[in-house]
Design a protein around this motif. Structure first.
Motif, PDB file in Angstrom:
ATOM      1  N   ARG A   1     -14.279  47.081 -42.077  1.00  0.00           N
ATOM      2  CA  ARG A   1     -13.099  47.939 -42.215  1.00  0.00           C
ATOM      3  C   ARG A   1     -11.823  47.154 -40.959  1.00  0.00           C
ATOM      4  O   ARG A   1     -11.424  46.882 -41.949  1.00  0.00           O
ATOM      5  CB  ARG A   1     -13.090  49.374 -41.863  1.00  0.00           C
ATOM      6  N   TYR A   3     -12.096  44.333 -39.859  1.00  0.00           N
ATOM      7  CA  TYR A   3     -11.315  42.908 -40.576  1.00  0.00           C
ATOM      8  C   TYR A   3      -9.833  42.710 -41.160  1.00  0.00           C
ATOM      9  O   TYR A   3      -9.078  42.234 -41.093  1.00  0.00           O
ATOM     10  CB  TYR A   3     -12.544  41.857 -40.530  1.00  0.00           C
ATOM     11  N   LYS A   4     -10.225  43.623 -41.526  1.00  0.00           N
ATOM     12  CA  LYS A   4      -8.719  43.660 -43.114  1.00  0.00           C
ATOM     13  C   LYS A   4      -8.091  44.621 -42.411  1.00  0.00           C
ATOM     14  O   LYS A   4      -6.637  44.778 -43.022  1.00  0.00           O
ATOM     15  CB  LYS A   4      -9.833  44.692 -44.173  1.00  0.00           C
ATOM     16  N   SER A   5      -7.719  45.661 -41.475  1.00  0.00           N
ATOM     17  CA  SER A   5      -6.949  45.834 -40.793  1.00  0.00           C
ATOM     18  C   SER A   5      -5.944  45.973 -39.729  1.00  0.00           C
ATOM     19  O   SER A   5      -7.110  45.480 -38.505  1.00  0.00           O
ATOM     20  CB  SER A   5      -7.648  47.559 -41.013  1.00  0.00           C
ATOM     21  N   SER A  20      -2.688  36.969 -35.789  1.00  0.00           N
ATOM     22  CA  SER A  20      -3.690  37.595 -36.392  1.00  0.00           C
ATOM     23  C   SER A  20      -3.884  39.086 -35.383  1.00  0.00           C
ATOM     24  O   SER A  20      -4.240  38.362 -34.041  1.00  0.00           O
ATOM     25  CB  SER A  20      -4.998  36.529 -36.202  1.00  0.00           C
ATOM     26  N   TYR A  65     -12.603  35.394 -38.753  1.00  0.00           N
ATOM     27  CA  TYR A  65     -13.465  36.162 -39.439  1.00  0.00           C
ATOM     28  C   TYR A  65     -14.647  35.919 -39.445  1.00  0.00           C
ATOM     29  O   TYR A  65     -15.635  36.697 -38.714  1.00  0.00           O
ATOM     30  CB  TYR A  65     -13.180  35.198 -40.828  1.00  0.00           C
ATOM     31  N   HIS A  69     -17.276  39.265 -39.326  1.00  0.00           N
ATOM     32  CA  HIS A  69     -18.951  39.328 -40.321  1.00  0.00           C
ATOM     33  C   HIS A  69     -20.086  38.046 -39.773  1.00  0.00           C
ATOM     34  O   HIS A  69     -21.452  37.714 -39.847  1.00  0.00           O
ATOM     35  CB  HIS A  69     -18.519  38.628 -41.104  1.00  0.00           C
TER      36      HIS A  69
END
Length: 177
Positions: A1, A3-5, A20, A65, A69
């Protein structure tokens, strides 16, 4: 979560036109480079920004990423059709070396070796030889040895593209021997 926020992000990595937002608690334990840049007084620590504009934005995106991950995707960000998987793995290896991300370096080496074995990567070696032999220090021979071994064992020197690569790249002919 995370990573996407960008919720709770406390660091920005700048590369290309898209900054980023990242989390120091995720990035710093994985990279000695980033940990040192933020631990000691300086521009990065004060501003909460690290400028990686000298890097390829797609490779930085892959690195970010990876931080979240523990893997990177060799093709999902590939917008350049001539950029091969071997090239991506070699560049990720070099980036891991530069930014002191030892686990990503091991992963990139394993993916590089697997791509050579299982995906016909030998045909792509002439394009990746310059990356392997010019983006890491001479003392780091891990990918160099894989490339040299492939060239020697498969007698790839008989191919004109490999002979040209051997002539142009310092250290390759010695590694092949």
């Amino acid at each position: 979560r995370l990573y996407k926020s960008d919720l709770f992000s406390d660091l920005t990595i700048i590369c290309g036109s898209n900054p980023s937002p990242v989390h120091q608690a995720v990035i710093c334990p994985r990279s000695d480079y980033f940990a040192a840049a933020l631990r000691f007084p300086g521009k990065e620590a004060e501003e909460g920004k690290i400028d990686l504009s000298v890097e390829d934005p797609e490779m930085v995106e892959r690195m970010i990423y990876y931080f979240y991950h523990l893997d990177y995707l060799p093709t999902s960000y590939n917008r350049r059709p001539n950029q091969g998987v071997l090239e991506i793995h070699a560049q990720m290896y070099a980036m891991a070396d530069k930014y002191q991300i030892s686990e990503m370096k091991d992963l990139a080496k394993a993916k590089f070796e697997a791509a050579m074995r299982f995906h016909g990567g030998y045909k792509l070696l002439p394009h990746v030889v310059p990356i392997v032999f010019t983006t890491t220090p001479d003392s780091d021979a891990q990918l160099r040895n894989l490339v040299a071994r492939a060239i020697a064992l498969d007698n790839l020197l008989r191919l004109k593209s490999f002979r040209g690569a051997v002539e142009k790249i310092d250290g390759l002919s010695l590694a092949v021997l």
